[in-house]
Write an enzyme that holds these catalytic residues in place. Sequence first.
Site, short mmCIF file in Angstrom:
data_model
loop_
_atom_site.label_atom_id
_atom_site.label_comp_id
_atom_site.label_asym_id
_atom_site.label_seq_id
_atom_site.Cartn_x
_atom_site.Cartn_y
_atom_site.Cartn_z
N LYS A 91 0.71 -1.80 0.28
CA LYS A 91 -0.02 0.07 0.01
C LYS A 91 0.84 1.45 -0.19
CE LYS A 91 -3.71 -2.15 0.66
NZ LYS A 91 -4.87 -2.02 -0.87
N GLU A 113 -9.28 6.39 3.29
CA GLU A 113 -10.50 5.26 3.73
C GLU A 113 -9.27 3.95 4.08
OE1 GLU A 113 -9.31 4.83 0.76
OE2 GLU A 113 -9.81 3.50 0.17
N SER A 379 2.06 -9.71 -0.58
CA SER A 379 1.08 -8.04 -1.17
C SER A 379 1.43 -7.70 0.46
CB SER A 379 0.01 -7.69 -1.37
OG SER A 379 -1.13 -8.62 -0.43
C1 LIG Z 1 -1.50 -6.86 2.88
C2 LIG Z 1 -2.87 -6.73 2.06
N1 LIG Z 1 -2.80 -7.37 0.55
C3 LIG Z 1 -4.18 -7.00 -0.59
C4 LIG Z 1 -4.62 -6.04 0.05
C5 LIG Z 1 -5.88 -5.89 -1.23
O1 LIG Z 1 -6.08 -4.38 -1.41
P1 LIG Z 1 -5.63 -4.91 -2.88
O2 LIG Z 1 -6.61 -5.81 -3.69
O3 LIG Z 1 -6.00 -3.06 -3.55
O4 LIG Z 1 -4.55 -5.18 -3.27
C6 LIG Z 1 -4.67 -5.51 1.26
C7 LIG Z 1 -5.64 -4.63 1.43
O5 LIG Z 1 -6.02 -3.48 2.81
C8 LIG Z 1 -3.39 -5.84 2.41
O6 LIG Z 1 -3.34 -5.04 3.38
#
Ligand SMILES: Cc1ncc(COP(=O)(O)O)c(C=O)c1O
Length: 397
Positions: A91, A113, A379
């Site tokens: 993020k 948000e 992620s």
């Molecule tokens: C670690 C992590 N992966 C994935 C996501 C999903 O968000 P996005 O689809 O925008 O990557 C989040 C959302 O808070 C997250 O914290």
Amino acid sequence: MTTYKEPTARGYYGQFGGAFIPEMLYPNVEELRDNYLNILADPEFQREYQMLLRDFVGRPTPLFEAKRLSKKYNTRIFLKREDLCHTGAHKVNNTVGQILLAQRLGKTRIIAETGAGQHGVATATVCALMGMECIVYMGSVDMERQRPNVERMRLLGAEVRPATSGSQTLKDATNEAIRDWISNPVDTHYIIGSVVGPHPYPDLVARLQAIISEEMRKQLLEKTGSELPQYVVACVGGGSNAAGAFYHFLDEPSVKLVAVEAAGHGITSGHSAATSVLGKPGIIHGSRTLLMQDEDGQITEPYSLSAGLDYPGIGPLHAYLAAEGRAQFISIEDEQALRAVAECSRLEGIIPALETAHALAALGQLGAGPDDVVVINLSGRGDKDLETYMKYADSIQ
Ligand SMILES: Cc1ncc(COP(=O)(O)O)c(C=O)c1O
């Protein structure tokens, strides 16, 4: 003309996207739309953005060959370590870029948000860095299940405001942030945390996350002799980590793109967030996209154990990728994701975020062979989910 990478001038990916906003929001969105491409292309912006990605965020993040997972699934698996970014998830790539943009637009107050709290923490972090006021809206259910992140945001000097309507999760927090923006059009920039919202946000956030696949290509070349893997896999809430992981492979038809959504208790259970399966075209948060809704067009409350994936829509780029068949969509239930948490922790020594675990849980369904290279976008890290993992320890065994 639409390409996968770039929407039309009015923000369309095929039939999805656009900017469906109340009149009072128009000046804010127009200001952003008229300026974002020039600001992003400005060499001074790029210099500062790249410096912060390197020295503050810790990029490039490693591409790690996961040998024990590879052995188990009989294919060659690499993990793109976005969990090693400062603040623990992808993020921050977006918030670093957007705070520089906000400064150049003369804004002094930042709103955001958050669902899992990772975007809120990443926003509070860059606001502290730049000395900007920061208000983060968060559903009260999410505040409970992601408590460590609420405390982190407060420690960083942000005000966390609970959203108490609807399912009291991400969708409701986004509604509150939009309401705030309408009331504060002059001094405030809204840092959206995913590839959602009115044009230009989906394109802006995708471009700021595209660093993930830019690095992947170079790292793959070094490690495998080819810039192109056979599969890139990422979880999808709104879709920002997937957009970043897919971006520089979108126009490479040989690369299979796999988007993994949260099925919650199961697609047909009524407690799910698998938008590509259950959604129909509709408008949410200023964008025409796939949306979970009832016969009357009322938004269906989404459910996932993971706070970052329970959004009733997906970004318009992903809706387009689904409609065109460019990406394969897989849905993973809570229990499967929890088992994947244990598997990654014990086979690779990496405790993933619950959102990320959905992508890992799809490994068995890819059909990848021993000669294939699979990149999973890791992620985020699982620290924020420890309470949930302790509560569901039986499922994790
Ligand atoms: C670690 C992590 N992966 C994935 C996501 C999903 O968000 P996005 O689809 O925008 O990557 C989040 C959302 O808070 C997250 O914290």
